[in-house]
Design a protein around this motif. Structure first.
Motif, short mmCIF file in Angstrom:
data_model
loop_
_atom_site.label_atom_id
_atom_site.label_comp_id
_atom_site.label_asym_id
_atom_site.label_seq_id
_atom_site.Cartn_x
_atom_site.Cartn_y
_atom_site.Cartn_z
N GLU A 303 0.82 -1.21 0.00
CA GLU A 303 0.00 0.00 0.00
C GLU A 303 0.86 1.26 0.00
O GLU A 303 0.54 2.25 -0.67
N VAL A 304 1.95 1.23 0.76
CA VAL A 304 2.87 2.36 0.76
C VAL A 304 3.49 2.56 -0.63
O VAL A 304 3.57 3.69 -1.14
N LEU A 305 3.91 1.46 -1.24
CA LEU A 305 4.50 1.55 -2.58
C LEU A 305 3.48 2.04 -3.60
O LEU A 305 3.82 2.85 -4.47
N LYS A 306 2.27 1.56 -3.50
CA LYS A 306 1.23 1.99 -4.45
C LYS A 306 0.99 3.49 -4.35
O LYS A 306 0.81 4.18 -5.37
N ILE A 340 -3.64 -5.51 -4.90
CA ILE A 340 -3.39 -4.16 -4.39
C ILE A 340 -3.02 -3.19 -5.52
O ILE A 340 -3.56 -2.08 -5.60
N PHE A 341 -2.12 -3.60 -6.39
CA PHE A 341 -1.67 -2.69 -7.45
C PHE A 341 -2.67 -2.61 -8.62
O PHE A 341 -2.62 -1.68 -9.42
N GLU A 342 -3.51 -3.62 -8.73
CA GLU A 342 -4.55 -3.67 -9.78
C GLU A 342 -3.95 -3.67 -11.18
O GLU A 342 -4.52 -3.10 -12.12
N VAL A 343 -2.78 -4.26 -11.32
CA VAL A 343 -2.14 -4.48 -12.62
C VAL A 343 -1.50 -5.86 -12.61
O VAL A 343 -1.39 -6.50 -11.55
#
Length: 439
Positions: A303-306, A340-343
């Motif tokens: 989540e932090v990276l996103k 989480i990244f949705e890719v």
């Protein structure tokens, strides 16, 4: 790739790894591996030089024994912590225009336009060249041997805090080895992990190490963005240990043996026995509960990276996400990352005999990157390395040729004037990613 034997050093939070590889006729084979538990690092940073130096020595000895070779110099990885990415451009006027441009001319333009453009508290590790120009002719990869009056360069400097470089150098030197090259780890990783098209059109790399996670964006074959999050696989282990009141070693075994990163995919009727501090008999714990602990930490990291990637719209890059590093071996991590990244997310595992584990990606990428270097990039790397060795930014050649140097703010104006001479190709490059990643 250039034939030869290469040895790399990856100084990680949880382990120090050494890879010896032989390149022959374009094929690279790993012939020696060393891995030693790190004792002098915290969150990817060296905190005890003597302990780290001893671990390096032991890891190198292991690689020597397995390869049957004596290692004298190492290709050393530099962590991305504190990396500063600085665009640079400038030119020198070549007075002796009838003479061919040589190594000294390249060194002079690199020193005066790139190496001197960084803050005094930073050390230049690499200069990534976009192109050279000779008398206005652009898209030149290697100007040596050409004749011209004006030599220009467009590139990007990768610089890190001097303290990081000093500590790494000190540890390697105390171990009794010399440094062949210093390479920023995400830069080397891209050469191994990503395809030609993925490096060209843009891809996100995520390296989940023991003490920290590094996310980077590659576009046009260059490193455009880096962020280091001070959490990694070691934190997952500590969470399991703390929640279940078990030892760190037990927690690590649980993570490796029954750990799963996506709790929804774990059956609720599977149990494992766990030794608990203060209790004589082990307790029975649901494997799904352990997975919930693992997922909670990894979800927090992602989540932090996103959030960081969304700010620069990097998740729209065509190459999507490549995931590697020690924690990438946890089953279910790809599904969690995609959620989480949705890719699309792909997990990279090295395909070399004896080291088919994502924890070895950094160490292998260093030798692979070095073997792929062309002549001009080797020269530029040695220019940077010589400055690090001497800790001096003074120009080593005579001032017989006039030099024009531009700082970063002046460069903005200079780029605009250069666009007229160079045509739309450079304009498109500037608009595409310099505007995005250097704002």
């Amino acid at each position: 790739m250039e034939n030869g034997v290469y040895a790399s050093l990856d100084i990680g939070t949880t382990s120090i790894k050494v890879i010896v590889a032989e390149v022959l006729n374009g094929q690279m084979n790993v012939i020696g591996v060393g891995s030693e538990r790190s004792k002098g690092l915290n969150k990817g940073m060296i905190v005890d030089i003597e302990e780290t130096s001893n671990a390096i020595t032991l890891a190198v000895k292991q690689a020597e024994e397995k390869s049957g070779l004596k290692i004298e110099e190492l290709i050393v990885g530099i962590p991305a912590q504190g990396v500063q990415i600085i665009p640079c451009n400038g030119y020198i006027q070549v007075e002796q225009s009838h003479e061919e441009i040589n190594d000294q001319d390249v060194e002079k333009v690199i020193r005066e336009t790139c190496l001197n453009s960084v803050p005094t508290d930073k050390e230049v590790i690499s200069v990534m060249i976009e192109e050279f120009l000779v008398d206005g002719f652009d898209e030149i990869k290697d100007p040596r041997g050409m004749v011209g009056e004006r030599l220009e360069v467009y590139g990007t400097v990768l610089a890190v805090p001097k303290s990081i470089v000093h500590n790494i150098k000190k540890c390697v030197q105390l171990s009794g080895y010399s440094i062949k090259d210093l390479i920023i780890q995400p830069q080397a990783m891209a050469q191994l992990v990503l395809s030609e098209d993925e490096r060209q059109f843009g891809t996100i790399q995520i390296d989940i190490g023991g003490g920290q996670t590094t996310v980077s964006a590659i576009h046009d074959h260059q490193l455009k963005f880096v962020h280091v999050e001070q959490q990694g696989g070691e934190f997952v282990t500590k969470d399991i240990s703390m929640v279940l009141n078990t030892s760190i070693q037990n927690a690590e075994n649980l993570k490796r043996d029954v750990g799963y990163a996506f709790a929804n995919h774990v059956a609720d009727d599977q149990f494992v026995h766990v030794d608990v501090v203060g209790q004589q008999d082990p307790i029975k714990v649901k494997e799904s509960y352990i997975s919930e602990i693992i997922e909670a930490r990894l979800e927090q990291i992602f989540e932090v990276l996103k959030n960081k990637l969304d700010k620069i719209d990097a998740l729209s890059l065509p190459g999507k996400v490549k995931l590697t590093g020690g924690a990438a071996a946890i089953p279910g991590i790809r599904e969690l990352a995609e959620d989480i990244f949705e890719v699309q997310v792909d997990v990279y595992i090295p395909d070399f005999m004896g080291v088919r584990y994502p924890s070895f990606t950094n160490a292998i990428s260093l030798v692979y990157y070095e073997g792929q270097l062309d002549g001009i990039q080797k020269l530029i790397n040695q220019i940077s390395l010589s400055d690090i060795r001497s800790n001096s930014k003074e120009l080593s050649h005579s001032s017989s040729k006039s030099v024009n140097h531009h700082n970063s703010k002046q460069d903005e104006t200079y780029v605009k004037s250069a666009e007229t001479q160079k045509g739309p190709s450079f304009t498109e490059k500037v608009k595409s990613f310099f505007s995005t990643f250097f704002d």
